[in-house]
Design a protein around this motif. Structure first.
Motif, short mmCIF file in Angstrom:
data_model
loop_
_atom_site.label_atom_id
_atom_site.label_comp_id
_atom_site.label_asym_id
_atom_site.label_seq_id
_atom_site.Cartn_x
_atom_site.Cartn_y
_atom_site.Cartn_z
N ALA A 76 0.83 -1.21 0.00
CA ALA A 76 0.00 0.00 0.00
C ALA A 76 0.87 1.26 0.00
N PHE A 77 1.82 1.33 0.93
CA PHE A 77 2.62 2.56 1.04
C PHE A 77 3.65 2.67 -0.09
N GLY A 78 4.19 1.52 -0.51
CA GLY A 78 5.13 1.53 -1.65
C GLY A 78 4.43 2.01 -2.90
N GLY A 79 3.22 1.48 -3.14
CA GLY A 79 2.43 1.88 -4.31
C GLY A 79 2.04 3.35 -4.22
N GLY A 80 1.72 3.80 -3.00
CA GLY A 80 1.35 5.20 -2.80
C GLY A 80 2.51 6.13 -3.08
N ALA A 81 3.71 5.71 -2.67
CA ALA A 81 4.89 6.58 -2.82
C ALA A 81 5.45 6.55 -4.24
N PHE A 82 5.53 5.36 -4.83
CA PHE A 82 6.23 5.24 -6.12
C PHE A 82 5.31 4.97 -7.31
N PHE B 185 -7.65 -1.69 -5.53
CA PHE B 185 -7.13 -0.43 -6.05
C PHE B 185 -7.14 0.67 -4.98
N GLY B 186 -7.09 0.26 -3.72
CA GLY B 186 -7.14 1.21 -2.61
C GLY B 186 -6.05 2.26 -2.70
N VAL B 187 -4.86 1.86 -3.17
CA VAL B 187 -3.75 2.81 -3.26
C VAL B 187 -4.07 3.90 -4.28
N ASN B 188 -4.57 3.49 -5.45
CA ASN B 188 -4.91 4.47 -6.48
C ASN B 188 -6.05 5.37 -6.01
N VAL B 189 -7.01 4.77 -5.33
CA VAL B 189 -8.15 5.54 -4.84
C VAL B 189 -7.66 6.58 -3.82
N ALA B 190 -6.76 6.15 -2.92
CA ALA B 190 -6.23 7.08 -1.91
C ALA B 190 -5.54 8.26 -2.57
N LYS B 191 -4.73 7.97 -3.59
CA LYS B 191 -4.01 9.03 -4.31
C LYS B 191 -4.99 9.99 -4.98
N ILE B 192 -5.97 9.41 -5.67
CA ILE B 192 -6.94 10.25 -6.39
C ILE B 192 -7.73 11.11 -5.41
N MET B 193 -8.12 10.51 -4.29
CA MET B 193 -8.90 11.28 -3.30
C MET B 193 -8.06 12.43 -2.73
#
Lengths: 287, 366
Positions: free
Chosen positions: A248-254, B203-211
């Motif tokens: 989750a955090f790796g995907g969020g950061a990179f 796709f929680g990571v993408n959703v978090a980024k978009i939000m």
């Protein structure tokens, strides 16, 4: 954003941990990497789907859900038993690689059978969790309860003791009058059923299932087991959640296109620094 | 005894009928090779391609046509295998390809084997940009799609900031790059751009980024399984901006996976689909009568491609490569999807795109 990433990491971690537990306990007792384990997750989702569709009435009511989960447990436990029966025959030839390759073969047989039975299109799962904050909470609660129960069963019960003993020395256990084959059948059946129920849970969580859903998840579950220390139930729990958070955090950061690179780099790093995994113990060679 | 006599009578009738047809001109025998995704996530597109082609073949009166279908699984390696099999089987013309990933590595082989090709559903611009003389396409390309998408995002919706997500497949990546450029040219700001792993559901990571970045519009250049999941998760997280899907999202299963309520909150930029063409009505009726189901969204394009291919062979009077290619180059006719004429590169001259929405479980114009 941090909260959303945490929730994503925890949910992913819950699914990884549930698969990792099966990998780890089966490895702990048989010293075998059962690569067909991820497919039990996929089969669980499809058996649950079929049962939900067959029971009359709205699938989202108590009776079909209980019937769906029961059918999943029974069918996948049986599938796990069959896998053990097949691997046992190959195991007896005393070759390290044959059972692993056979498990990969079984995995492909399951995957392609599912493809032909249920088709290639993703299917909408008839039961879906409400799209609100209860969704991740329910998933996490179910996962933690299941893993806690497994931990207690393995560490406290007489059968758990037998399982651990089988993991240390088959022959000594056999001489103590314990039916090793029976212990292994039950181990495969129970942990396959857990993977099956995890598949059912994933269907209800994401709302769609597909024949290929077990492949990558199985691989990540295995990674989680290795990360936490293979053979250790709490290690699987830790490894699962750690992997979920890294993803989750790796995907969020990179960026999510780097997720798998980050996840598997972490695995390589842990194996370089601590080859037994975070909570792993050095395996004593059997005589 | 009576039964034997009847059988002899039937046999004689059959022999006479056979000799009559032998005495007339032998109808031209044509084998169409069709690479299509029969397995894999795009299998339902492949299924409706084959069925669409079958309708065109059923309606062909002048020639004896055989369809040879090979599974390309929307995959480069499998596509090459499928095409090699078609070349070995000595097919006269190749019509099909749903995925550019399977088509692109296969076209040089077909060019070398001197087999004319009509691509009916794959959209990558390079397919007709490589200069192969025998390659034609009866559907608009993503190069023609990008301006249509940008028109919806920027002009119709007035969005200024965008998130763009793709799945790293050849066609999606290409489409995305063009769109980023066009959006920037219009003064737009692409605040988030990333790829996802196909066949995943989280796709929680993408959703978090978009939000957190909260762009005015999200453009999902994804196939329908992932597009439906991502849309569902975005809306569940409370995203209030506009969501646009590309043509790969247009599939009845999108609605099943996302749920009707969610599906109705998004739009699709696409070539018009089968049900939108008034001229396609007889085709749709024939398809429903034969297969007892509605034709796939792109089935009419393959139906047209087969008709164009057969018409060209009929005009050429043979299956000779040069003659068929010359007939295709000169072809001008009305298909059920519109006027079909090719430019110098073999690409359909006029590209049409439209915005679709979901209403009552169907893709319709807003």
């Amino acid at each position: 954003m941090l909260l959303q990433l945490c929730i994503t990491g925890l949910v992913l971690g819950a699914f990884y941990a549930l698969i990792a537990v099966g990998y780890t306990v089966i490895y702990g007792t048989v010293r075998l990497l059962n690569f067909a384990h991820g497919d039990m997750y996929m089969l669980g989702a499809f058996v649950g789907f079929t049962a939900l569709m067959m029971v009359p009435g709205s699938p989202a009511s108590i009776l079909p859900i209980v019937a769906g989960i029961t059918a999943t447990v029974v069918a996948i436990a049986f599938a796990g038993f069959v896998v053990r029966v097949v691997l046992e025959r190959i195991d007896s030839k005393n070759d390290v690689f044959s059972p692993i390759i056979a498990a990969v073969g079984i995995s492909l047989v399951f995957q392609n059978s599912a493809l032909h039975i249920w088709g290639t299109k993703p299917l909408a799962f008839p039961v879906q969790l409400e799209q609100d904050f209860t969704k991740p909470l329910i998933t996490l609660a179910v996962a933690l309860l299941m893993i806690l129960a497994v931990d207690l069963w393995v560490s406290r019960s007489r059968f758990g003791m037998a399982m651990r003993a089988v993991g240390i020395d088959h022959n000594a256990v056999r001489l103590m009058g314990i039916r090793v084959d029976r212990v292994l059948y039950v181990t495969f059946a129970v942990f396959s059923a857990i993977a099956g129920v995890t598949g059912f849970l994933a269907g209800a969580y994401y709302g769609s299932i597909q024949f290929s859903m077990g492949f990558l998840l199985g691989l990540k579950g295995f990674t989680a087991a290795v990360l936490g220390g293979i053979g250790n139930v709490r290690g699987a729990l830790l490894g699962g959640f750690l992997l979920g958070m890294i993803e989750a955090f790796g995907g969020g950061a990179f960026g999510t296109n780097w997720t798998d690179v980050i996840v598997f780099s972490c695995l390589i790093f842990v194996l370089l620094v601590k080859p037994t995994g975070i909570l792993g113990e050095t395996v004593v060679e059997r005589m | 005894m009576t039964k034997i006599r009847l059988n002899i009578l039937a046999l004689s009738v059959a022999l006479v009928a056979g000799s009559v047809s032998l005495a007339g001109a032998e109808p031209l025998k044509v084998t169409i090779g069709m690479p299509a995704p029969i397995t894999g996530p795009s299998a339902n597109f492949g299924d409706s391609m084959v069925k669409g082609a079958q309708i065109a073949i059923d309606q062909e009166k002048n020639m004896q046509v055989v369809l040879n279908v090979q599974d390309d699984a929307c995959d480069a390696q499998q596509g090459v295998n499928a095409v090699n099999k078609l070349i070995t089987d000595k097919v006269d013309i190749v019509i099909g390809f749903h995925c550019s990933g399977a088509a692109l590595p296969s076209l040089p082989l077909l060019n070398r084997a001197r087999i004319p090709v009509i691509v009916s559903q794959a959209l990558h611009p390079s397919i007709t940009e490589q200069g192969f003389p025998g390659v034609f396409r009866t559907i608009s390309t993503t190069a023609q799609e990008a301006p249509a998408a940008v028109k919806i995002l920027s002009d119709q919706w007035g969005a200024k900031s965008f998130a763009l997500i793709h799945d790293n497949t050849a066609v999606q990546k290409n489409l995305l790059q063009q769109k980023v450029q066009l959006l920037k040219d219009k003064g737009g700001d692409v605040v988030y751009q990333t790829a996802i792993t196909p066949s995943t559901t989280e796709f929680g990571v993408n959703v978090a980024k978009i939000m957190s970045l909260n762009p005015d519009a999200v453009f999902l250049v994804l196939y329908y399984p992932e597009a439906a999941q991502m849309t569902k998760q975005l809306i569940a997280a409370g995203y209030k901006g506009k969501i646009l899907q590309c043509v790969a999202g247009v599939d009845p299963n999108f609605i099943k996976i996302a749920g009707e309520k969610v599906a109705e909150q998004t739009s699709f930029v696409t070539q018009p689909v089968t049900s939108q063409f008034a001229a396609a009505k007889p085709f749709i009726e024939a398809y429903e009568a034969k297969f007892n189901e509605r034709p796939g969204v792109l089935a009419a394009y393959t139906y047209d491609a087969v008709n164009v291919g057969l018409a060209a062979i009929h005009t050429a009077g043979s299956t000779d490569f040069d003659k068929v290619v010359a007939a295709l180059k000169a072809y001008s006719g009305a298909g059920v999807t519109g006027k079909i004429e090719f430019d110098a590169k073999g690409q359909l001259k006029t590209g049409v795109f439209t915005r679709l929405v979901v209403r009552n479980g169907d893709f319709v114009e807003p």
